[in-house]
Write an enzyme that holds these catalytic residues in place. Structure first.
Site: not given
Ligand SMILES: [Zn+2]
Ligand SMILES: [Zn+2]
Length: 255
Positions: A72, A74, A152, A70
């Site tokens: 994001h 991180d 998420h 995904h």
């Molecule tokens: Zn994460």
């Molecule tokens: Zn995440």
């Protein structure tokens, strides 16, 4: 009679096993997978990943594919650094990034934000983006990948991934609230790499260890390894029936 699929060993190294915020001094998500005799690939490439790979003694220039769960930071924010490292070290091997719909645009934005002008720079290797269709399956550089949409929010559909390579199956939750997509992704896997963000506290759109323990019987996989742990979970990381990752941890398939 059908021949069984050929199998070959696969080595999984957690270059980064941390959450977004450096809990336990760990690097962000960066899981290095080396099928015997094939170029390695990554599962996620968080912002700290170039450093994490070098700290683990892993050559970033060998990586052929990065699978992204995904969008994001991180989990994908290390890609601009990986691309530029290749540019400045004379890399010629193409790099494929396989991630959710929207990955090409978000990678372009990230590169231009962090290093203006870098997205269109001349380099000696191609960076190709393959956008994975949620619910679909495809093959990317010899790795079969099935994608499952999870829960998420991250500006693009978040995915759990199920990868088959060398006859070995590795499933990865990415970050998500519990969803019935997870048993589907994990069915028959030799290893499920699972987020365990907190021990039991409910954090929206994340898995806790309690979620995994409660649903363990639905996860028809051989082993579960916990990753993406907060300080709360790291304090209780030794749990019977589960493996726990750390930066530098190596898991071989089959075991
Ligand atoms: Zn994460
Ligand atoms: Zn995440």
């Amino acid at each position: 009679m059908d021949q069984p699929a050929p199998t070959a060993p696969v080595t999984v190294t957690f270059a980064g096993s941390g959450d977004a915020f450096g809990s336990g001094g760990r690097y962000q998500a960066c899981i290095h997978v080396r099928p015997a005799g094939e170029p390695p690939f990554l599962l996620d490439c968080g912002t700290t990943s170039l450093t994490a790979l070098k700290a683990a003694g892993l050559d970033p220039g060998e990586i052929g594919t990065v699978f992204v769960s995904h969008l994001h930071g991180d989990h994908f924010g290390g890609l601009p650094f990986l691309v530029l490292d290749g540019q400045f070290t004379g890399r010629t091997r193409p790099l494929t990034v396989a991630g959710p719909p929207g990955t090409a645009a978000r990678l372009h934005q990230a590169m231009e934000t962090l290093f203006p002008g870098s997205a269109g720079a001349d380099r000696r290797f191609a960076v190709e983006v393959t956008e994975l269709v949620p619910g679909g399956r495809t093959a990317v550089n010899g790795v079969e990948v099935a994608s499952y949409e999870v829960v998420h929010p991250s500006g693009a559909p978040p995915l759990a991934l199920r990868l088959t390579v060398g006859g070995q199956v590795i499933a990865y939750t990415g970050d998500t609230a519990w969803t019935d997509a997870l048993p589907a992704a994990a069915a028959g896997a030799g290893l499920l790499i699972a987020e365990a963000y907190y021990f039991s506290k409910v954090i929206p759109y994340h898995l806790s260890f309690a979620d995994l323990a409660k649903h363990r019987s639905e996860l028809a996989c051989r082993r579960v390894v916990l990753t993406h742990m907060s300080a709360d979970m790291l304090a209780r990381e030794d749990q019977p029936g589960f493996l726990t990752a750390w930066d530098g941890c190596v898991i071989d398939l089959p075991d």
